[in-house]
Scaffold this motif. Structure first.
Motif, short mmCIF file in Angstrom:
data_model
loop_
_atom_site.label_atom_id
_atom_site.label_comp_id
_atom_site.label_asym_id
_atom_site.label_seq_id
_atom_site.Cartn_x
_atom_site.Cartn_y
_atom_site.Cartn_z
N ILE A 45 125.51 15.28 -88.68
CA ILE A 45 126.75 16.02 -88.92
C ILE A 45 126.76 16.58 -90.34
O ILE A 45 126.54 15.85 -91.30
CB ILE A 45 127.98 15.11 -88.71
N LYS A 50 130.84 22.05 -91.00
CA LYS A 50 131.38 21.75 -89.68
C LYS A 50 130.37 22.06 -88.59
O LYS A 50 130.67 22.70 -87.58
CB LYS A 50 132.70 22.51 -89.43
N GLU A 51 129.15 21.59 -88.81
CA GLU A 51 128.05 21.84 -87.88
C GLU A 51 127.27 20.56 -87.59
O GLU A 51 127.37 19.58 -88.33
CB GLU A 51 127.08 22.87 -88.47
N LEU A 52 126.51 20.62 -86.51
CA LEU A 52 125.49 19.61 -86.23
C LEU A 52 124.14 20.30 -86.40
O LEU A 52 123.96 21.43 -85.94
CB LEU A 52 125.61 19.11 -84.79
N MET A 67 130.19 21.93 -84.74
CA MET A 67 130.36 20.49 -84.60
C MET A 67 131.00 20.10 -83.26
O MET A 67 130.75 19.02 -82.73
CB MET A 67 131.21 19.95 -85.75
N ASN A 68 131.80 20.98 -82.69
CA ASN A 68 132.48 20.66 -81.43
C ASN A 68 131.77 21.25 -80.22
O ASN A 68 132.31 21.32 -79.13
CB ASN A 68 133.93 21.16 -81.46
N SER A 69 130.51 21.70 -80.39
CA SER A 69 129.80 22.41 -79.33
C SER A 69 128.86 21.50 -78.56
O SER A 69 128.19 20.63 -79.14
CB SER A 69 129.00 23.57 -79.94
N GLY A 73 128.08 17.70 -79.58
CA GLY A 73 129.40 17.79 -80.21
C GLY A 73 130.39 16.84 -79.57
O GLY A 73 131.20 16.21 -80.27
N HIS A 74 130.33 16.71 -78.24
CA HIS A 74 131.23 15.80 -77.52
C HIS A 74 130.96 14.35 -77.93
O HIS A 74 131.91 13.59 -78.18
CB HIS A 74 131.01 15.97 -76.02
N ALA A 76 129.52 13.33 -80.72
CA ALA A 76 129.88 13.18 -82.14
C ALA A 76 131.40 12.98 -82.28
O ALA A 76 131.85 12.20 -83.12
CB ALA A 76 129.43 14.40 -82.94
N LYS A 77 132.15 13.67 -81.46
CA LYS A 77 133.62 13.60 -81.53
C LYS A 77 134.16 12.28 -80.96
O LYS A 77 135.03 11.65 -81.55
CB LYS A 77 134.22 14.77 -80.75
N ASN A 94 126.05 23.13 -73.44
CA ASN A 94 126.01 24.48 -74.02
C ASN A 94 124.75 25.20 -73.54
O ASN A 94 123.66 24.97 -74.05
CB ASN A 94 126.03 24.37 -75.55
#
Length: 358
Positions: A45, A50-52, A67-69, A73-74, A76-77, A94
């Motif tokens: 992260i 705001k990226e992975l 980050m939410n992609s 992203g799921h 990580a969240k 994705n």
């Protein structure tokens, strides 16, 4: 090779490896072979962007995603393991990443990577197993993620400390500029040209970057020399010269830190950059390879820059005069091998000098 053999073969490599990137590659290859997947990828992260982004991925260079992609992203969240046996039917998958990579993801296992405080810092993925993922695959992937987490957390801490040390050096360098009568960009040129020479000597990238920073502090000890001596025009009296010759020791004492490689190298450079190859330098009269490689590099770069730079008390030397002087001083003041490398890259030296000219 059965799975026990794979594990036994990897174990000593994992315990010995100190380089983070190499360790992650070993762990990823272990996961790939043990779980029997086509590839693995490890996302970290990036809080600022705001990226992975991947620090390792089989078959591809770095991947960066919001980050939410996607499934990464799921995970990580939520901080929860996610398995899908049909990636294209997953609402989190994705498809664009596959399009960009020219790859077809069939099934996927993703586990979160936690730091020692339980915060998610990344995601480890195993992609395309020929059969379905089993509970033993999930347990193994979580175990490998724990190994990775410890290494990544140590790296992050190291980077923070290193950045703090860099900032401290830069502040000290600024303080030295106020005290030292050298032209303002002298220290910048010393840093970049010293790094160039180190690269040509074959030093690794990290050591070259350390030298870039550490070399700028070679004259920090002049902070401890009285202005009446430091800024005196004309020749110093013998007693004044003895005081001036103390600045390498003052610099060493200011900089040395047993816990920081950066400050240790900066201290050694400050201490030894007035030593000479023939042993006629100061403060200790060291000779040849008794002088550290760092100081031998900086001594050459510092002297050359001083010769060709305009000063209040006299005209600068021409490039030809300075080059001839460096040649003449091989095996006297300077390490002959480093002089040859320095002069052999004069076009790049002058390019840096022109870019940071006062």
């Amino acid at each position: 090779m059965d799975k026990l053999e794979i594990l036994l073969k990897a174990a000593p490599k994992i315990t010995r490896e100190k380089n983070l990137n190499n360790l992650i590659e070993i762990l990823s290859n272990l996961a790939k072979d043990m779980i029997e997947v086509d590839r693995c990828s490890l996302f970290i992260i990036d809080e600022q962007k705001k990226e992975l982004y991947t620090i390792f991925a089989h078959g591809v260079n770095e991947i960066r995603i919001p980050m939410n992609s996607g499934i990464a992203g799921h995970v990580a969240k939520t901080g929860k393991t996610y398995v899908t046996e049909n990636a294209y039917r997953s609402k989190f998958f994705n498809k664009e990443v596959d399009k960009i990579l020219g790859y077809k993801t069939r099934n996927l296992l993703a586990v979160p990577i936690f730091d020692s405080k339980g915060k998610v810092i990344g995601v480890y993925q195993a992609v395309n197993k020929s059969s379905k993922f089993k509970s033993s695959d999930i347990k193994l992937m979580k175990l490998i993620a724990e190994f990775a987490a410890a290494a990544i957390e140590n790296m992050m801490l190291y980077e923070k400390i290193k950045e703090l040390h860099k900032k401290s050096l830069i502040k000290l360098s600024k303080a030295a500029e106020y005290k030292d009568p050298e032209p303002p960009n002298h220290f910048i040129r010393i840093g970049f040209i010293s790094r160039l020479v180190a690269e040509k000597l074959g030093l690794d990238e990290e050591k070259c970057e350390i030298l870039l920073l550490a070399s700028t502090m070679h004259d920090i000890g002049k902070i401890g020399i009285p202005d009446r001596i430091l800024k005196k025009s004309g020749r110093l009296e013998p007693d004044e010269w003895e005081i001036m010759k103390k600045h390498p020791i003052i610099g060493y004492e200011l900089l040395y830190d047993e816990e920081s490689e950066l400050f240790q190298i900066a201290a050694i450079i400050a201490l030894e950059h007035h030593e000479r190859w023939d042993g006629k330098g100061y403060p200790f009269g060291k000779k040849e390879t008794e002088i550290s490689l760092w100081a031998r590099i900086v001594s050459i770069v510092d002297n050359f820059d001083t010769l060709i730079t305009e000063k209040d008390e006299g005209e600068p030397w021409s490039l030809d005069m300075a080059v001839n002087y460096m040649e003449a001083m091989k095996e006297k003041a300077f390490d002959p091998e480093i002089v040859n490398i320095f002069l052999g890259n004069m076009d790049k030296v002058i390019e840096i000098w022109e870019k940071y000219k006062d």
